[in-house]
Design a protein around this motif. Sequence first.
Motif, PDB file in Angstrom:
ATOM      1  N   ALA A 220      -5.152  -0.904  -2.463  1.00 10.73           N
ATOM      2  CA  ALA A 220      -4.080   0.251  -3.036  1.00 10.73           C
ATOM      3  C   ALA A 220      -3.575  -0.112  -4.335  1.00 10.73           C
ATOM      4  O   ALA A 220      -3.333   0.801  -5.193  1.00 10.73           O
ATOM      5  CB  ALA A 220      -3.087   0.619  -1.953  1.00 10.73           C
TER       6      ALA A 220
ATOM      7  N   LEU B 187      -5.887  -4.344   2.212  1.00 10.91           N
ATOM      8  CA  LEU B 187      -5.383  -2.848   1.885  1.00 10.91           C
ATOM      9  C   LEU B 187      -4.469  -2.657   0.853  1.00 10.91           C
ATOM     10  O   LEU B 187      -4.314  -2.119  -0.343  1.00 10.91           O
ATOM     11  CB  LEU B 187      -4.679  -2.199   3.187  1.00 10.91           C
ATOM     12  CG  LEU B 187      -4.226  -0.929   3.034  1.00 10.91           C
ATOM     13  CD1 LEU B 187      -5.065   0.167   2.415  1.00 10.91           C
ATOM     14  CD2 LEU B 187      -3.518  -0.527   4.256  1.00 10.91           C
ATOM     15  N   ASP B 188      -3.529  -3.529   0.598  1.00 14.15           N
ATOM     16  CA  ASP B 188      -2.508  -3.827  -0.347  1.00 14.15           C
ATOM     17  C   ASP B 188      -3.287  -3.951  -1.702  1.00 14.15           C
ATOM     18  O   ASP B 188      -2.683  -3.332  -2.721  1.00 14.15           O
ATOM     19  CB  ASP B 188      -1.481  -4.877  -0.146  1.00 14.15           C
ATOM     20  CG  ASP B 188      -0.520  -4.565   1.232  1.00 14.15           C
ATOM     21  OD1 ASP B 188      -0.257  -3.532   1.305  1.00 14.15           O
ATOM     22  OD2 ASP B 188       0.070  -5.625   1.548  1.00 14.15           O
TER      23      ASP B 188
ATOM     24  N   ILE C  24     -10.864   1.830   0.832  1.00  8.61           N
ATOM     25  CA  ILE C  24      -9.602   1.870   1.374  1.00  8.61           C
ATOM     26  C   ILE C  24      -9.874   2.189   2.754  1.00  8.61           C
ATOM     27  O   ILE C  24      -9.368   1.769   3.955  1.00  8.61           O
ATOM     28  CB  ILE C  24      -8.463   2.497   1.010  1.00  8.61           C
ATOM     29  CG1 ILE C  24      -7.914   1.878  -0.368  1.00  8.61           C
ATOM     30  CG2 ILE C  24      -7.243   2.781   1.804  1.00  8.61           C
ATOM     31  CD1 ILE C  24      -7.040   2.542  -1.430  1.00  8.61           C
TER      32      ILE C  24
ATOM     33  N   SER D  79       2.342   1.674  -3.184  1.00  5.20           N
ATOM     34  CA  SER D  79       1.409   2.192  -4.129  1.00  5.20           C
ATOM     35  C   SER D  79       1.051   3.693  -4.260  1.00  5.20           C
ATOM     36  O   SER D  79       1.015   4.537  -5.032  1.00  5.20           O
ATOM     37  CB  SER D  79      -0.006   1.472  -3.957  1.00  5.20           C
ATOM     38  OG  SER D  79       0.162   0.124  -4.177  1.00  5.20           O
ATOM     39  N   VAL D  80       1.326   4.280  -2.894  1.00 10.47           N
ATOM     40  CA  VAL D  80       1.458   5.649  -2.603  1.00 10.47           C
ATOM     41  C   VAL D  80       2.578   6.391  -3.449  1.00 10.47           C
ATOM     42  O   VAL D  80       2.200   7.436  -4.229  1.00 10.47           O
ATOM     43  CB  VAL D  80       1.541   6.076  -1.089  1.00 10.47           C
ATOM     44  CG1 VAL D  80       1.807   7.483  -0.759  1.00 10.47           C
ATOM     45  CG2 VAL D  80       0.164   5.453  -0.501  1.00 10.47           C
TER      46      VAL D  80
ATOM     47  N   ASN E  46     -10.913   4.015  -3.623  1.00 10.70           N
ATOM     48  CA  ASN E  46     -10.405   4.839  -2.575  1.00 10.70           C
ATOM     49  C   ASN E  46     -11.168   4.822  -1.302  1.00 10.70           C
ATOM     50  O   ASN E  46     -10.592   4.815  -0.112  1.00 10.70           O
ATOM     51  CB  ASN E  46     -10.128   6.066  -3.169  1.00 10.70           C
ATOM     52  CG  ASN E  46      -8.839   6.640  -2.643  1.00 10.70           C
ATOM     53  OD1 ASN E  46      -8.380   6.505  -1.595  1.00 10.70           O
ATOM     54  ND2 ASN E  46      -8.478   7.856  -3.306  1.00 10.70           N
TER      55      ASN E  46
ATOM     56  N   ALA F   5       0.896  -1.164   0.057  1.00  4.65           N
ATOM     57  CA  ALA F   5       0.116   0.037   0.078  1.00  4.65           C
ATOM     58  C   ALA F   5       0.976   1.265   0.120  1.00  4.65           C
ATOM     59  O   ALA F   5       0.673   2.215  -0.750  1.00  4.65           O
ATOM     60  CB  ALA F   5      -1.039   0.007   1.189  1.00  4.65           C
ATOM     61  N   TYR F   6       1.839   1.282   0.956  1.00  5.52           N
ATOM     62  CA  TYR F   6       2.738   2.449   0.799  1.00  5.52           C
ATOM     63  C   TYR F   6       3.700   2.551  -0.356  1.00  5.52           C
ATOM     64  O   TYR F   6       3.766   3.663  -1.321  1.00  5.52           O
ATOM     65  CB  TYR F   6       3.892   2.404   1.948  1.00  5.52           C
ATOM     66  CG  TYR F   6       2.886   2.864   3.158  1.00  5.52           C
ATOM     67  CD1 TYR F   6       2.135   3.675   3.459  1.00  5.52           C
ATOM     68  CD2 TYR F   6       3.463   2.317   4.523  1.00  5.52           C
ATOM     69  CE1 TYR F   6       1.518   4.345   4.740  1.00  5.52           C
ATOM     70  CE2 TYR F   6       3.097   2.603   5.603  1.00  5.52           C
ATOM     71  CZ  TYR F   6       2.040   3.615   5.623  1.00  5.52           C
ATOM     72  OH  TYR F   6       1.388   3.935   6.762  1.00  5.52           O
TER      73      TYR F   6
ATOM     74  N   PHE G 201      -6.173   9.623  -1.711  1.00  2.00           N
ATOM     75  CA  PHE G 201      -5.606   8.346  -1.572  1.00  2.00           C
ATOM     76  C   PHE G 201      -4.437   7.968  -0.542  1.00  2.00           C
ATOM     77  O   PHE G 201      -4.541   7.128   0.071  1.00  2.00           O
ATOM     78  CB  PHE G 201      -4.885   7.872  -2.940  1.00  2.00           C
ATOM     79  CG  PHE G 201      -4.284   6.708  -3.116  1.00  2.00           C
ATOM     80  CD1 PHE G 201      -4.904   5.580  -2.838  1.00  2.00           C
ATOM     81  CD2 PHE G 201      -2.769   6.645  -3.357  1.00  2.00           C
ATOM     82  CE1 PHE G 201      -4.138   4.355  -2.862  1.00  2.00           C
ATOM     83  CE2 PHE G 201      -2.118   5.324  -3.517  1.00  2.00           C
ATOM     84  CZ  PHE G 201      -2.773   4.190  -3.223  1.00  2.00           C
TER      85      PHE G 201
ATOM     86  N   VAL H 262      -4.872   5.505   2.793  1.00  2.00           N
ATOM     87  CA  VAL H 262      -3.745   4.471   3.071  1.00  2.00           C
ATOM     88  C   VAL H 262      -3.321   4.913   4.435  1.00  2.00           C
ATOM     89  O   VAL H 262      -2.957   3.677   5.254  1.00  2.00           O
ATOM     90  CB  VAL H 262      -2.746   4.677   1.953  1.00  2.00           C
ATOM     91  CG1 VAL H 262      -1.344   3.609   2.346  1.00  2.00           C
ATOM     92  CG2 VAL H 262      -3.155   4.220   0.605  1.00  2.00           C
TER      93      VAL H 262
END
Length: 134
Positions: free
Chosen positions: A95, A91-92, A131, A12-13, A128, A9-10, A74, A78
């Motif tokens: 994202a 979550l992963d 999430i 993805s950010v 979104n 997820a991070y 977004f 997250v």
Amino acid sequence: MKLAGLTVAYWSVLAAALLPIACAWLAKSGMFSKPRREGGFDNQNPRDWLARQHDWRARANAAQANSFEALPLFIGAVIIAHQLGAAQIRLDILAFLFVVLRVLHIMMYVANMPTARSAVWTVALVVNIAILFV
């Protein structure tokens, strides 16, 4: 799942944060080596130059702006999901799906497919929001 200490997820950010840069590059591509007097990219006044573009270059620039607009929700979603202890796998997946949808959105924007683009934008917004509720 973690890679280099960050969840998918991070990562993805980070990917989503790089999408506007990719759109800007696309809008300017092929124009760096062309002289300014012949319509080539003007790094002295890049925003004015982009504002004068049309067709797919203008749409790539609009996709850049839209990509920036999508980032705050977004990123916030997250971070909030992580803080609330969301199920990491869900979550992963969400994202990553968001980033895939944003890439599709950009492609449809540049290809001038407004109806499909709007549908993908809507699905990405729903993902979104999902999430936040993981």
